[in-house]
Design a protein around this motif. Structure first.
Motif, mmCIF file in Angstrom:
data_model
loop_
_atom_site.group_PDB
_atom_site.id
_atom_site.type_symbol
_atom_site.label_atom_id
_atom_site.label_comp_id
_atom_site.label_asym_id
_atom_site.label_seq_id
_atom_site.Cartn_x
_atom_site.Cartn_y
_atom_site.Cartn_z
ATOM 1 N N ARG A 10 0.873 -1.169 0.000
ATOM 2 C CA ARG A 10 0.000 0.000 0.000
ATOM 3 C C ARG A 10 0.911 1.219 0.000
ATOM 4 O O ARG A 10 1.754 1.386 0.890
ATOM 5 C CB ARG A 10 -0.911 0.016 1.223
ATOM 6 C CG ARG A 10 -1.765 1.284 1.301
ATOM 7 C CD ARG A 10 -2.733 1.297 2.468
ATOM 8 N NE ARG A 10 -2.053 0.987 3.710
ATOM 9 C CZ ARG A 10 -2.539 0.156 4.625
ATOM 10 N NH1 ARG A 10 -3.695 -0.454 4.442
ATOM 11 N NH2 ARG A 10 -1.861 -0.082 5.740
ATOM 12 N N LEU A 11 0.748 2.046 -0.993
ATOM 13 C CA LEU A 11 1.480 3.299 -1.116
ATOM 14 C C LEU A 11 0.529 4.409 -0.683
ATOM 15 O O LEU A 11 -0.576 4.510 -1.210
ATOM 16 C CB LEU A 11 1.909 3.510 -2.571
ATOM 17 C CG LEU A 11 2.416 4.883 -2.974
ATOM 18 C CD1 LEU A 11 3.745 5.185 -2.304
ATOM 19 C CD2 LEU A 11 2.562 4.971 -4.482
ATOM 20 N N THR A 12 0.954 5.197 0.297
ATOM 21 C CA THR A 12 0.129 6.314 0.767
ATOM 22 C C THR A 12 0.935 7.590 0.639
ATOM 23 O O THR A 12 2.090 7.657 1.068
ATOM 24 C CB THR A 12 -0.289 6.113 2.238
ATOM 25 O OG1 THR A 12 -0.924 4.841 2.380
ATOM 26 C CG2 THR A 12 -1.250 7.204 2.681
ATOM 27 N N ALA A 37 0.170 4.257 -15.458
ATOM 28 C CA ALA A 37 1.146 3.207 -15.164
ATOM 29 C C ALA A 37 0.500 1.835 -15.057
ATOM 30 O O ALA A 37 1.194 0.831 -14.888
ATOM 31 C CB ALA A 37 1.889 3.536 -13.871
ATOM 32 N N GLY A 38 -0.830 1.778 -15.119
ATOM 33 C CA GLY A 38 -1.524 0.494 -15.077
ATOM 34 C C GLY A 38 -1.678 -0.089 -13.683
ATOM 35 O O GLY A 38 -1.911 -1.294 -13.549
ATOM 36 N N LEU A 39 -1.577 0.742 -12.660
ATOM 37 C CA LEU A 39 -1.756 0.237 -11.306
ATOM 38 C C LEU A 39 -3.216 -0.147 -11.066
ATOM 39 O O LEU A 39 -4.118 0.365 -11.724
ATOM 40 C CB LEU A 39 -1.287 1.269 -10.288
ATOM 41 C CG LEU A 39 0.223 1.529 -10.310
ATOM 42 C CD1 LEU A 39 0.599 2.698 -9.426
ATOM 43 C CD2 LEU A 39 0.987 0.281 -9.905
ATOM 44 N N ALA A 40 -3.423 -1.050 -10.113
ATOM 45 C CA ALA A 40 -4.750 -1.625 -9.883
ATOM 46 C C ALA A 40 -5.790 -0.579 -9.514
ATOM 47 O O ALA A 40 -6.956 -0.704 -9.879
ATOM 48 C CB ALA A 40 -4.680 -2.702 -8.802
ATOM 49 N N GLU A 80 6.027 -5.326 -6.853
ATOM 50 C CA GLU A 80 6.896 -4.917 -7.963
ATOM 51 C C GLU A 80 6.281 -3.782 -8.775
ATOM 52 O O GLU A 80 6.987 -2.906 -9.273
ATOM 53 C CB GLU A 80 7.252 -6.110 -8.863
ATOM 54 C CG GLU A 80 6.080 -6.792 -9.533
ATOM 55 C CD GLU A 80 5.403 -7.869 -8.681
ATOM 56 O OE1 GLU A 80 4.489 -8.525 -9.219
ATOM 57 O OE2 GLU A 80 5.769 -8.070 -7.512
ATOM 58 N N ARG A 81 4.958 -3.753 -8.892
ATOM 59 C CA ARG A 81 4.289 -2.687 -9.650
ATOM 60 C C ARG A 81 4.337 -1.362 -8.883
ATOM 61 O O ARG A 81 4.552 -0.302 -9.474
ATOM 62 C CB ARG A 81 2.863 -3.096 -9.985
ATOM 63 C CG ARG A 81 2.813 -4.320 -10.921
ATOM 64 C CD ARG A 81 1.397 -4.846 -11.101
ATOM 65 N NE ARG A 81 0.510 -3.886 -11.716
ATOM 66 C CZ ARG A 81 0.431 -3.653 -13.031
ATOM 67 N NH1 ARG A 81 1.181 -4.329 -13.860
ATOM 68 N NH2 ARG A 81 -0.411 -2.761 -13.505
ATOM 69 N N ALA A 84 7.900 -0.037 -8.981
ATOM 70 C CA ALA A 84 8.202 0.502 -10.310
ATOM 71 C C ALA A 84 7.579 1.885 -10.512
ATOM 72 O O ALA A 84 8.057 2.675 -11.326
ATOM 73 C CB ALA A 84 7.703 -0.465 -11.385
ATOM 74 N N PHE A 85 6.521 2.187 -9.756
ATOM 75 C CA PHE A 85 5.842 3.480 -9.862
ATOM 76 C C PHE A 85 6.566 4.584 -9.077
ATOM 77 O O PHE A 85 6.364 5.775 -9.353
ATOM 78 C CB PHE A 85 4.390 3.335 -9.373
ATOM 79 C CG PHE A 85 3.585 4.595 -9.445
ATOM 80 C CD1 PHE A 85 3.241 5.158 -10.664
ATOM 81 C CD2 PHE A 85 3.153 5.224 -8.284
ATOM 82 C CE1 PHE A 85 2.487 6.318 -10.735
ATOM 83 C CE2 PHE A 85 2.404 6.389 -8.334
ATOM 84 C CZ PHE A 85 2.061 6.940 -9.568
ATOM 85 N N LEU A 86 7.406 4.216 -8.126
ATOM 86 C CA LEU A 86 8.051 5.216 -7.274
ATOM 87 C C LEU A 86 8.835 6.279 -8.047
ATOM 88 O O LEU A 86 8.740 7.466 -7.717
ATOM 89 C CB LEU A 86 8.926 4.539 -6.223
ATOM 90 C CG LEU A 86 8.160 3.769 -5.148
ATOM 91 C CD1 LEU A 86 9.139 3.057 -4.207
ATOM 92 C CD2 LEU A 86 7.207 4.656 -4.375
ATOM 93 N N PRO A 87 9.611 5.941 -9.083
ATOM 94 C CA PRO A 87 10.307 6.995 -9.838
ATOM 95 C C PRO A 87 9.331 7.961 -10.536
ATOM 96 O O PRO A 87 9.609 9.155 -10.651
ATOM 97 C CB PRO A 87 11.141 6.224 -10.867
ATOM 98 C CG PRO A 87 11.310 4.864 -10.274
ATOM 99 C CD PRO A 87 10.048 4.600 -9.506
ATOM 100 N N VAL A 88 8.188 7.454 -10.967
ATOM 101 C CA VAL A 88 7.166 8.307 -11.594
ATOM 102 C C VAL A 88 6.608 9.260 -10.540
ATOM 103 O O VAL A 88 6.427 10.453 -10.784
ATOM 104 C CB VAL A 88 6.045 7.445 -12.209
ATOM 105 C CG1 VAL A 88 4.912 8.304 -12.744
ATOM 106 C CG2 VAL A 88 6.609 6.535 -13.294
#
Length: 126
Positions: A10-12, A37-40, A80-81, A84-88
């Motif tokens: 979970r990214l908050t 980015a295609g995240l859920a 992993e998804r 991978a989004f963290l740099p964005v």
């Protein structure tokens, strides 16, 4: 894609309502980038009171109207998804608090998959 039945992250992102990216709400920019980015999924929550690093309490109470109420953006997907989004995310987040927490997404019965809701699970399944 929903990573049901396995571990996820979970990214908050903790923001203020006044946080902007190129003249639009930062929360909106994060949601659109997560979608691209295609995240859920991503959800924005608007708070009624809170404070952060500045130690200034922002509140929605009538007598002290604030223009910078707390806002959080929550994203849950496979580790992993999300990683991978963290740099964005780093392209638009500058100083806001970002947290990562491990979460488990349980596989709950759906009609047609494991029988109808309320039916006992087949032998040997947990």
């Amino acid at each position: 894609m929903r990573p049901a039945g396995r571990a996820a992250l979970r990214l908050t992102v903790f923001l203020g309502a006044s946080d902007r990216w190129r003249h639009r709400p930062l929360s909106t920019e994060i949601v659109h980038r997560a979608h691209a980015a295609g995240l859920a999924g991503a959800t924005v929550f608007h708070g009624v009171e809170g404070y952060g690093a500045s130690s200034v309490v922002h509140t929605a109470r009538l007598l002290s109207l604030s223009e910078d109420l707390p806002v959080t953006v929550v994203i849950v997907d496979a580790e992993e998804r999300v990683r991978a989004f963290l740099p964005v995310l780093a392209e638009v987040v500058t100083g806001q608090l970002v947290t990562l927490e491990p979460v488990e997404i349980p596989q709950l019965g759906r009609p047609g998959e494991h029988g109808q809701p309320g039916e006992p699970a087949p032998e040997g399944s947990a």
